[in-house]
Write an enzyme that holds these catalytic residues in place. Structure first.
Site: not given
Lengths: 294, 597
Positions: B185, B205, B267, B327, B329, B500
């Site tokens: 993506t 990813s 990713w 988690d 990332d 976001w």
């Protein structure tokens, strides 16, 4: 010519999306399924001995055969939907049964091989059922557990202790992987050989890279039938495993639960007549009925 | 309408081809984007030919026609709809070259739009196979451009090169097997090399399907692989079709054979600094999720790594969360900038990690300079020590699932930030005017516990349970201006819903970002005062751009609510579930008569 192709493929794409959108909102009760003449059945892809596509493109496996019997019992054609497994069951139920997935593929009328929570038989719903309140769980047809396949010439002990010195294969990111990595104070950590798929796990056993494999009992029984090596299926004590066995059944949408009721009756018949046992025996798998109180 | 437009576009290309027999070579050159255009993108505001307004990723524009005084007069020029029956999250940053905008959309679509009129020139829809498994919405973050080709990656893990004039496929290469859970993506990154000329770099990813993170470099002419570099120690890289070197040292920070399936996906793609000649990529969290199974630092997961594009060797790595258990990332972007500290100019890089700390590193060798919290109430670590390692709060690591009783949840801990991070994928910006970073952050935590009753592909499975919770009653989203010298927050803008979208800052003294509520907002870069806002009709989860055309400053942003936030339930869902989906590009400028106000 090129222009025409581009246009027609665009139209096709639009039609395909339209269908997906329409099916999104619809649950199909039993009457609609019978009237339409077919039932859409979701099964896991690449999941021998339960469901896979063989080299000739035919659907094969225990779940395919059972779904075939269920479709026959209501007089409709079975349409198989092979679906990849997502990160967990909740994701699979969301994509295949009650909400549809992000890319708008069609949902199924029934999903095979759905593990069922013990809590389902108690007054309180189990965790899985609580999280998936738009799914009706039913129709348990097999009790699943873990087992090991070993080469008896190499391995003859009675516990996992022998794997301090011998290699044992697992599919990555499964309970056998977690269990063997953490059990016995981490003593087996360096003996675990992880493969990305079950097929590759099987291959590493066939090629002698590991002396044993731990997986579900059905998987190792299937391996026993398909490898050329000498084999024995065993079950060593697994003190740290929380869930030692679990029933496998079906899932339908909660607003088409009459499909579940019909299949519940049919599965009782298939069990009583010995047909379930026979289907599993075709793949080398021992049928284990689900205890009534489970 | 669409088919007519396609026909016209094709017809005009044919006309050019038949009448202009002499012209093709000169035409191709004049239309082409050179590697120099890409390297100079940050200082040439007439176009936007990189993701990040320059490969360093600063997202700073030297344009100042639109400024704190006149920004209130900004008006939309046109809006362009992506169409289609399905919409979902639009996270793309558009590119602009020679009066044409190239913009990607959800479901792996890309459009070329005439900037003067807002009319579509061409559209390309990737034909996505039935079996793709996108983990976190069907987004795409943008394209790359070089010569006469536009490149973008698709949800089935392919890299596609299209003719920039016609939208026709020039080549298409498989980056990885979508059947194994891979997808793509991110915007590709184009970098110069001495040996191979320009190369196109991509990350990888794919959820927790037993993958190993990797960066690949390809020849933009034909898509052939030049080198590949796995991110996890023990795995071999390739160069010119042969094995090159091993990443790290096998079993240095991983037990057994776990390095073969250790995670560390790249990713979000990368950034590049011409001064150091290094490409910077972030790597995702380790696999399996349960940290008790993998004693060790688990390199290079949750890290930033610097790769030499000449051969794919890792020059340095810096791990933000060694032995991750939450988690966190580590894919967030590393932005190159010059740090003025104690009278010295340091070639630095900054990154705002999922784990809630803002790091400044020496980008030449990865040496740690400083770290400071950019979100409040962090629980998992007491701080970062002088070597850049977290000082863990051991009570705040989720418990070993073995200790969970049958059929019950394991010990739950409340950890801040949540696994969606103090900052997620959305890129921050660095202003050369104020020397501040503008960081789109979120103030939230999570209950995290071990869950014995979960199943995967028909078998019992040890999962983890999460519930994301806001920390404050009135906001989750928080846009912060952070001073990289002191780590201090100079100002904060609070937004009810989680932020976001990416950030843009300009020499006009402005900071732009979008909100899930649909607004594109302009802030004063020194005070955080909101100077202008416009509602685009759906949530904004993308990165705005600005450029100059025909002597005027233009702005663009993509609107369309989605991404990972609406996929998670709980209290956060209540804040956003009324937001409608969309899919369009909005373009703004000052009306001519009020430009001088």
């Amino acid at each position: 010519m090129r222009v025409l192709t581009a246009v027609s493929s665009l139209r096709l794409a639009a039609v395909a999306l339209g269908v997906a959108v329409a099916s999104f909102a619809q649950a199909r009760p039993l009457d609609d399924i019978v009237k339409s003449g077919y039932i859409d059945v979701a099964v896991y892809d690449d999941f021998a001995p339960f469901s896979w596509k063989d080299a000739d493109g035919r659907y094969r496996g225990i779940d395919i055969d059972i779904a075939g019997e269920l479709a026959k019992s209501i007089g409709v054609e079975m349409r198989v939907m092979m679906r990849q497994a997502g990160e967990d069951l909740d994701g699979d139920l969301r994509a295949n049964i009650w909400r549809g997935d992000l890319v708008g593929r069609k949902m199924a009328d029934v999903m095979m091989h759905v593990p069922q929570d013990r809590g389902l038989q108690e007054m309180q719903p189990g965790e899985v059922e609580k999280r998936n309140d738009l799914v009706h769980f039913c129709c348990k047809y097999h009790l699943q557990t873990f087992a090991e396949i070993v080469d008896p010439d190499e391995i003859d002990g009675k516990t996992f202790a022998q794997f301090v010195y011998k290699k044992i294969g697992v599919e990555v990111d499964t309970v056998p992987d977690f269990f063997l990595t953490s059990a016995f104070g981490g003593q087996l950590m360096n003996s675990v050989v992880r493969s990305v798929t079950f097929a590759k796990t099987m291959q590493s056993f066939e090629e002698g890279k590991v002396a044993a494999v731990m997986a579900t009992k059905a998987q190792v029984e299937w391996m026993a039938r398909n490898v050329t090596r000498k084999t024995k299926v065993v079950q060593y004590p697994t003190p740290d495993i929380i869930r030692k066995d679990w029933p496998i059944g079906l899932a339908v949408r909660t607003d088409s639960r009459d499909v579940g009721y019909a299949f519940e009756l049919e599965l009782e018949k298939l069990a009583a007549s010995g047909r379930l046992k026979e289907i599993m025996a075709d793949y080398g798998v021992t049928y284990t009925p689900v205890p009534v109180n489970d | 309408m669409k088919s007519v437009r396609h026909f016209l576009a094709t017809a005009s290309v044919l006309a050019v081809a038949t009448t202009g027999l002499v012209a093709p070579t000169t035409m191709a050159q004049s239309a082409g984007v050179t590697i120099d255009d890409i390297m100079n993108d940050a200082t040439t505001p007439q176009d936007v030919v990189t993701y990040g307004l320059g490969t360093q990723g600063q997202r700073f524009s030297p344009l100042d026609e639109v400024n704190a005084t006149n920004v209130k007069n900004l008006v939309p020029v046109w809006a362009f709809s992506f169409g289609g029956e399905k919409q979902r999250g639009q996270e793309a940053q558009p590119l602009v070259k020679d009066g044409v905008m190239y913009v990607t959309a959800s479901y792996s679509r890309i459009y070329a739009v005439d900037i003067k009129t807002g009319e579509e020139l061409w559209q390309y829809d990737a034909r996505l196979p039935d079996g793709i498994l996108p983990c976190c919405d069907v987004v795409n973050r943008g394209a790359a451009i070089l010569g006469d080709k536009v490149f973008f990656s698709t949800l089935d893990a392919q890299l596609v090169a299209l003719d920039a004039k016609t939208g026709k496929v020039v080549w298409r290469k498989k980056l990885a097997n979508y059947q194994d859970g891979y997808s793509n993506t991110a915007a590709p990154l184009i970098v110069p090399t001495k040996k191979y000329g320009p190369l196109i770099l991509t990350g990888n990813s794919g959820g927790e399907f037993g993958i190993v993170g990797e960066v690949q470099a390809r020849n933009p002419e034909n898509g052939e692989l030049v080198w590949s570099r796995p991110t996890i120690e023990g795995n071999m890289g390739t160069l010119d079709g042969k094995e090159s070197t091993m990443t790290g040292t096998k079993n240095e920070s991983w037990p057994g054979d776990m390095w073969q399936t250790g995670g560390g996906a790249t990713w979000l793609g990368g950034t590049y600094d011409q001064g150091t000649g290094l490409a910077y990529f972030g790597t995702s969290n380790p696999s399996p999720w349960n940290s008790h199974l993998r004693p060790g630092d688990n390199k290079w997961t949750s890290s930033r790594i610097a790769i030499d594009p000449e051969n794919g060797e890792i020059k340095w790595g810096f791990q933000t969360t060694p032995h991750d258990g939450w988690d966190f990332d580590g894919v967030n972007e590393l932005i190159s900038f010059d740090l003025e500290k104690d009278g010295q100019t340091i070639k630095a890089g900054a990154t705002a990690d999922r784990n809630g700390f803002f790091y400044v590193l020496d980008r030449t060798d990865g040496k740690f300079i400083s770290a400071s919290p950019f979100v409040k109430n962090i629980t998992w670590a007491k701080g970062i020590d002088e070597n850049g390692r977290p000082i863990y709060n051991d009570d705040n690591r989720p418990g070993d699932p073995k200790e969970a009783a049958d059929g019950k949840k394991g010990k739950a801990v409340f950890a801040v930030p949540s696994f969606l991070g103090g900052k997620n994928w959305m890129p921050m910006a660095y202003s050369q005017k104020t020397s501040l970073f503008y960081v789109p952050s979120n103030e939230w935590g999570m209950d995290i516990w071990n869950e014995p009753i979960t199943y995967k592909k028909g078998a019992a499975y040890l999962g983890a349970g999460f519930t994301i919770k806001p920390i404050f009653e009135d906001h989750i989203g928080s846009l912060k201006a952070i001073d990289p010298v002191t780590g201090e927050t100079k100002w904060e803008y609070k937004n009810k819903a989680p932020l976001w979208g990416g950030v843009l800052t300009t020499a006009g003294g402005l900071v732009f970002t979008g909100t899930p509520e649909g607004y594109l907002k302009a802030f004063n870069d020194k005070t955080g005062e909101v100077l202008w806002q416009f509602n685009t009709g759906s949530g904004i989860v993308s990165s705005p751009i600005t450029w100059e055309q025909d002597g005027e400053q233009w702005l663009a942003v993509v609107s369309g609510w989605g991404g990972a936030v609406p996929l998670w339930g709980g209290e956060v869902a209540k804040l956003v579930n009324h937001i409608n989906q969309g899919g369009s590009v909005w373009v703004f400028k000052l009306p001519k008569q009020s430009a001088s106000n």
